[in-house]
Design an enzyme around this catalytic site. Structure first.
Site, PDB file in Angstrom:
ATOM      1  N   LYS A  24      39.343  31.184  38.233  1.00  0.00           N
ATOM      2  CA  LYS A  24      39.956  30.855  36.942  1.00  0.00           C
ATOM      3  C   LYS A  24      39.916  29.335  36.835  1.00  0.00           C
ATOM      4  O   LYS A  24      40.839  28.642  37.270  1.00  0.00           O
ATOM      5  CB  LYS A  24      41.399  31.404  36.911  1.00  0.00           C
ATOM      6  CG  LYS A  24      41.983  31.499  35.515  1.00  0.00           C
ATOM      7  CD  LYS A  24      43.227  32.370  35.504  1.00  0.00           C
ATOM      8  CE  LYS A  24      43.976  32.256  34.179  1.00  0.00           C
ATOM      9  NZ  LYS A  24      43.255  32.747  33.017  1.00  0.00           N
TER      10      LYS A  24
HETATM   11  C1  LIG Z   1      38.506  35.638  31.345  1.00  0.00           C
HETATM   12  C2  LIG Z   1      39.716  36.439  31.704  1.00  0.00           C
HETATM   13  N1  LIG Z   1      39.558  37.712  32.099  1.00  0.00           N
HETATM   14  C3  LIG Z   1      40.613  38.477  32.430  1.00  0.00           C
HETATM   15  C4  LIG Z   1      41.897  37.980  32.403  1.00  0.00           C
HETATM   16  C5  LIG Z   1      43.054  38.846  32.808  1.00  0.00           C
HETATM   17  O1  LIG Z   1      43.588  38.428  34.032  1.00  0.00           O
HETATM   18  P1  LIG Z   1      45.132  38.604  34.388  1.00  0.00           P
HETATM   19  O2  LIG Z   1      45.462  40.022  34.143  1.00  0.00           O
HETATM   20  O3  LIG Z   1      45.218  38.232  35.817  1.00  0.00           O
HETATM   21  O4  LIG Z   1      45.895  37.696  33.500  1.00  0.00           O
HETATM   22  C6  LIG Z   1      42.106  36.657  32.002  1.00  0.00           C
HETATM   23  C7  LIG Z   1      43.446  36.074  31.979  1.00  0.00           C
HETATM   24  O5  LIG Z   1      43.854  35.437  32.915  1.00  0.00           O
HETATM   25  C8  LIG Z   1      40.985  35.867  31.653  1.00  0.00           C
HETATM   26  O6  LIG Z   1      41.153  34.607  31.247  1.00  0.00           O
END
Ligand SMILES: Cc1ncc(COP(=O)(O)O)c(C=O)c1O
Length: 316
Positions: free
Chosen positions: A157
């Site tokens: 991330k």
């Molecule tokens: C590109 C992306 N995919 C998926 C997610 C979902 O991840 P999470 O459930 O850990 O927030 C996020 C959010 O963080 C994201 O930015």
């Protein structure tokens, strides 16, 4: 955006308006940052951070993937977050830890630029709207493909990677849709601009696996667990674009968005949220708010002294 009183910046609690950085910070120029999006919910036992440990672990892994050495341990970041929520007097909030290369060196091999860390918390409602959570959102398959694992790191991330999500989100918003769904480099479904994707076909939940250039969503993981505990079958496999149109139900999951039903994809109408989406969404909401005994271990309760509401003095 809504604000709070204090931000934690490199070990200090500073007033919101004074949390500043140098314009030559490396991260501002090249996107060299890693971050998390976390939520804290009000529960009967006080504010609780959902899957805090898993989020901090993912932050650590994102940092490692980009060769960042975080100057704080996960335990230090956890304690700082608890204190920040308490001192801001918040009962529920969004939490944004960010580690970025700061000021000190330019160029692309700038290991001399220090890693700075901030944590901000503020009240933030449902990212795709309360109405969207209830009645579903309208989505568009993006013309932009998800970043692939041979050019960037979908599992991290990282700040700069979000330019990809921003292109997709902007395209869908400009076309009048609520959210974008991106395909991977093979033309299969990958994820939303900030959410993972699930479809339901013949009573089975299907979501793309890790080779589909997805972020390993913590909400995705929680929803898989909940679905399996209820007794649904969950398959991880490649999803063809047309399966989005043919699905009985489609929903997105993410920390900011939570669990959001999809009511249309590319103007193919799926309609109001289906039964399985509703059942899982209700259980997930119970888990977030501490109403599901079996998922209490997912909550990191914040110790907020009685009567908190006024942040105490700023310390150095
Ligand atoms: C590109 C992306 N995919 C998926 C997610 C979902 O991840 P999470 O459930 O850990 O927030 C996020 C959010 O963080 C994201 O930015």
């Amino acid at each position: 955006m809504e604000t709070a009183d204090l931000i934690w910046q490199n070990g200090e609690f500073v007033p919101w308006a004074e949390a500043k950085t140098h314009v030559l910070s490396h991260g501002l120029h090249y996107g060299t940052g890693v971050f998390e999006g976390i939520r804290c919910y009000e529960t009967e036992r006080g504010p609780a951070i959902f899957r805090h440990r898993e989020h901090l672990e993912r932050l650590g892994k994102s940092a490692q993937l980009y060769y960042f050495e975080l100057p704080y341990s996960q335990e230090q970041l956890r304690a700082a977050t608890h204190e920040l929520i308490a001192r801001n007097g918040l009962r529920s909030c969004y939490i944004r830890p960010l580690a970025f290369r700061g000021y000190g060196e330019m160029g692309l091999y700038a290991h001399g630029a220090p890693i700075e860390v901030i944590i901000a918390v503020w009240p933030w409602g449902a990212y795709l709207g309360e109405d969207g959570k209830k009645h579903g959102i309208r989505t568009k398959v993006s013309s932009w493909r998800t970043i692939s694992g041979d050019s960037l790191i979908p599992h991290a991330k990282a700040s700069g990677q979000y330019l990809n999500s921003i292109l997709a989100k902007t395209e869908s918003a400009n076309a009048g849709y609520d959210e974008a769904i991106l395909l991977d480099q093979h033309g299969c479904v990958s994820e939303g601009s900030g959410e993972n994707v699930f479809i339901v076909r013949d009573g089975v939940l299907v979501t793309p696996g890790h080779t589909s250039a997805i972020l390993d969503g913590i909400t995705r993981n929680s929803v898989v667990q909940i679905a399996q505990d209820i007794g649904y079958r969950v398959e991880e496999r490649a999803i063809a674009r047309a399966e989005l149109y043919l699905a009985d139900e489609v929903f997105l999951t993410g920390t900011a968005a939570e669990l959001v039903p999809v009511r249309a994809v590319d103007d193919h109408e799926l309609g109001e949220p289906g039964e399985i989406t509703r059942v899982i969404q209700a259980k997930f909401e119970d888990a977030l708010h501490g109403r599901a005994e079996e998922y209490l271990e997912w909550l990191d309760f914040v110790d907020v002294p009685a009567g908190t509401g006024e942040p105490s003095k700023v310390s150095g």
